[in-house]
Design an enzyme around this catalytic site. Structure first.
Site, PDB file in Angstrom:
ATOM      1  N   TYR A 142      -5.542  27.154 -19.322  1.00 33.50           N
ATOM      2  CA  TYR A 142      -5.777  28.875 -19.129  1.00 33.50           C
ATOM      3  C   TYR A 142      -4.489  29.395 -18.689  1.00 33.50           C
ATOM      4  O   TYR A 142      -3.981  28.686 -18.318  1.00 33.50           O
ATOM      5  CB  TYR A 142      -6.488  28.711 -17.960  1.00 33.50           C
ATOM      6  CG  TYR A 142      -8.046  27.985 -18.061  1.00 33.50           C
ATOM      7  CD1 TYR A 142      -9.406  29.530 -18.496  1.00 33.50           C
ATOM      8  CD2 TYR A 142      -9.244  27.409 -17.186  1.00 33.50           C
ATOM      9  CE1 TYR A 142      -9.845  29.460 -19.477  1.00 33.50           C
ATOM     10  CE2 TYR A 142     -10.402  27.449 -17.345  1.00 33.50           C
ATOM     11  CZ  TYR A 142     -10.458  27.841 -18.616  1.00 33.50           C
ATOM     12  OH  TYR A 142     -12.241  27.873 -18.966  1.00 33.50           O
ATOM     13  N   ASP A 181     -11.868  48.952 -39.183  1.00 32.57           N
ATOM     14  CA  ASP A 181     -11.610  47.336 -38.981  1.00 32.57           C
ATOM     15  C   ASP A 181     -10.907  46.933 -40.489  1.00 32.57           C
ATOM     16  O   ASP A 181     -11.732  46.626 -41.368  1.00 32.57           O
ATOM     17  CB  ASP A 181     -13.399  47.006 -39.100  1.00 32.57           C
ATOM     18  CG  ASP A 181     -13.498  45.915 -38.477  1.00 32.57           C
ATOM     19  OD1 ASP A 181     -12.972  45.075 -39.212  1.00 32.57           O
ATOM     20  OD2 ASP A 181     -14.615  45.399 -38.246  1.00 32.57           O
ATOM     21  N   THR A 185      -9.500  40.625 -37.945  1.00 29.33           N
ATOM     22  CA  THR A 185      -9.857  38.951 -37.740  1.00 29.33           C
ATOM     23  C   THR A 185      -8.374  38.802 -38.574  1.00 29.33           C
ATOM     24  O   THR A 185      -8.033  39.248 -39.047  1.00 29.33           O
ATOM     25  CB  THR A 185     -11.538  38.360 -39.090  1.00 29.33           C
ATOM     26  OG1 THR A 185     -11.326  38.590 -40.019  1.00 29.33           O
ATOM     27  CG2 THR A 185     -12.005  38.684 -38.587  1.00 29.33           C
ATOM     28  N   LYS A 196      -9.863  35.322 -43.408  1.00 25.60           N
ATOM     29  CA  LYS A 196      -9.514  36.086 -44.552  1.00 25.60           C
ATOM     30  C   LYS A 196      -8.560  35.769 -45.736  1.00 25.60           C
ATOM     31  O   LYS A 196      -7.687  34.834 -45.759  1.00 25.60           O
ATOM     32  CB  LYS A 196     -10.710  37.034 -43.560  1.00 25.60           C
ATOM     33  CG  LYS A 196     -11.305  37.013 -43.342  1.00 25.60           C
ATOM     34  CD  LYS A 196     -12.792  37.875 -43.668  1.00 25.60           C
ATOM     35  CE  LYS A 196     -13.817  37.963 -42.301  1.00 25.60           C
ATOM     36  NZ  LYS A 196     -13.999  38.092 -41.503  1.00 25.60           N
ATOM     37  N   ARG A 210      -9.389  31.031 -37.178  1.00 28.03           N
ATOM     38  CA  ARG A 210     -10.268  31.780 -37.249  1.00 28.03           C
ATOM     39  C   ARG A 210      -9.979  32.658 -35.422  1.00 28.03           C
ATOM     40  O   ARG A 210      -9.198  32.069 -34.507  1.00 28.03           O
ATOM     41  CB  ARG A 210     -11.778  30.793 -36.324  1.00 28.03           C
ATOM     42  CG  ARG A 210     -11.863  30.135 -37.141  1.00 28.03           C
ATOM     43  CD  ARG A 210     -12.342  30.781 -38.618  1.00 28.03           C
ATOM     44  NE  ARG A 210     -13.483  31.466 -38.814  1.00 28.03           N
ATOM     45  CZ  ARG A 210     -14.691  31.451 -39.596  1.00 28.03           C
ATOM     46  NH1 ARG A 210     -14.863  30.266 -40.186  1.00 28.03           N
ATOM     47  NH2 ARG A 210     -15.375  31.787 -39.409  1.00 28.03           N
TER      48      ARG A 210
END
Ligand code: DSN
Length: 425
Positions: free
Chosen positions: A57, A204, A231, A234, A240
């Site tokens: 964490y 974006d 992201t 891609k 991811r």
């Protein structure tokens, strides 16, 4: 085939999940991935993704965390930020967003008050759900207004309408970006209109981040955009995840940091941040530029085959990694029928609505496909054109089982001749 992942503990402990991983490895290895938002990561990215950082964490930011034991998390996050800024030529990067949708949510809340207006591209003309589609929670919080293409057969954005809407609605943010649009955007026109109405410019670039990083297409930052959301998978070929970049405004960057944490998220996923850093390191290598250029060449090779066969392409063709074909209008086969028949021959893509689609999203008129993953496999224009020819054969005769059997075999041979690489450096 690239070597199977080493998963001895999983194989011993949980045979069902282990078998599913083996199944997916086989599917990826012997089939062609044409979904334009998918790609294959290197084994190095996969190792960082599957590392002990998943245990940790780290709420907060490097040097300012709320938990102890941050000696190594700070190293990876600082490296990820430094590499992201170098890759996209900007001052600030927040690498904590869990994916593209939360990156956009954090960006909206950083830059707008509830009820304020955001001007973005209509979903049916290529935009994304998170750009304010009425089915999203966001649409109840902010006032989204939309712009469209002037002509779906050229892909030209209707900048006159966009400007009129901006002058009338006074948006706080003008958003350029898409998930199903195949042309380059004229970013300088967005900046011009934004300056006229005092809006912040956000791009974006989730789909085209790798093409921008590889200098194959223009960057919104070069035209003066303030912020980019994206992201990291891609075309960028990372794990991811999401990311928000700020060109130069410290004030905006600070608002974005606060909005990501504690505004939206809790602990960042440090294993993914480590994997992002590795992927950015790969994208900074000179060979990534060649990769990005080849993605475009392969898409053009596929475009030529579809055009030769008189199949309508939205936008009239492509400047990037993706194509959107009106298979229902051109061949009488629905998007769903096309997706299913192509799946049967080992070609994975997705059905997609087209602009002003007369059909419904679950069985639309179009298919969307692209070249990032096949280019990673080493396909050039020759193989890409052959794949397009095979696709057209299937689309013209999609219930012919003998034909599909023959084509399945050719696809398998193509895949075996071009195994998924394990490393890009
Ligand atoms: N699901 C992604 C795509 O396929 O374009 C965007 O969110």
């Amino acid at each position: 085939m690239s070597s199977p992942q080493h998963i001895p503990f999983l194989e011993k402990q949980d045979s069902e999940i282990a078998a599913a991983i083996r199944g997916e490895e086989h599917r990826e290895s012997e089939g062609l991935e044409l979904i334009p938002s998918e790609n294959y990561v290197s084994k190095a990215v996969l190792e960082a993704d599957g590392s002990v950082f998943t245990n940790k964490y780290s709420e907060g930011y490097p040097g300012r965390r709320y938990y102890g034991g941050q000696d190594f998390t700070d190293i990876v996050e600082l490296l990820a930020v430094e590499r992201a800024c170098k890759l996209f030529n900007c001052q600030y990067a927040n690498v904590q967003p869990l994916s593209g949708a939360p990156a956009n949510v954090a960006m909206y809340f950083a830059l707008c008050e509830p009820g304020e207006t955001i001007l973005g591209m209509d979903l049916s003309h290529g935009g994304h759900l998170t750009h304010g589609h009425p089915v999203t929670h966001l649409s109840h919080v902010f006032n989204f207004v939309r712009y469209k293409m002037k002509d779906p057969d050229t892909g030209e954005i209707d900048f006159d309408e966009l400007r009129e809407t901006a002058l009338r609605e006074k948006p706080k943010v003008i958003l350029a970006g898409f998930s199903a649009y195949s042309r380059n955007l004229d970013y300088s026109k967005f900046v011009e209109i934004a300056q006229e109405v005092g809006a912040i410019t956000v791009a974006d670039m989730a789909h085209v981040a790798g093409l921008i990083a590889g200098k194959a297409i223009p960057s919104p930052f070069d035209a003066g955009f303030d912020v980019i959301t994206t992201t990291t998978h891609k075309t960028l070929r990372g794990p991811r995840g999401g990311m928000i970049l700020t060109r130069e405004s410290e004030e905006i960057a600070k608002k974005i940091n606060k909005s990501v944490f504690p505004g939206l998220q809790g602990g960042p996923h440090m294993h993914l941040i480590a994997a992002k850093a590795v992927a950015f390191g790969e994208a900074l290598q000179p060979n990534f530029r060649k990769y990005a250029q080849q993605i475009l060449k392969n898409a053009k090779a596929m475009e030529a085959v579809f055009k030769k066969n008189d199949i309508r392409l939205l936008g009239g063709g492509t400047d990037n990694h993706l194509l959107l074909a009106d298979v229902y209008g051109s061949l009488g086969v629905t998007g769903k029928e096309a997706q299913t028949a192509l799946d049967e021959v080992g070609i994975t893509l997705n059905m997609n609505t087209i602009a002003d689609d007369p059909r419904k999203p679950l069985d639309p008129s179009g298919i969307r496909f692209g070249t990032p993953a096949i280019t990673t496999r080493g396909f050039t224009e020759k193989e890409s054109a052959r794949v397009a020819e095979l696709m057209v054969e299937v689309l013209r005769d999609h219930t012919n089982e003998d034909l599909k059997k023959r084509i399945r075999e050719e696809i398998r041979e193509l895949c075996l001749a071009h195994p998924i690489p394990e490393s890009f450096v």
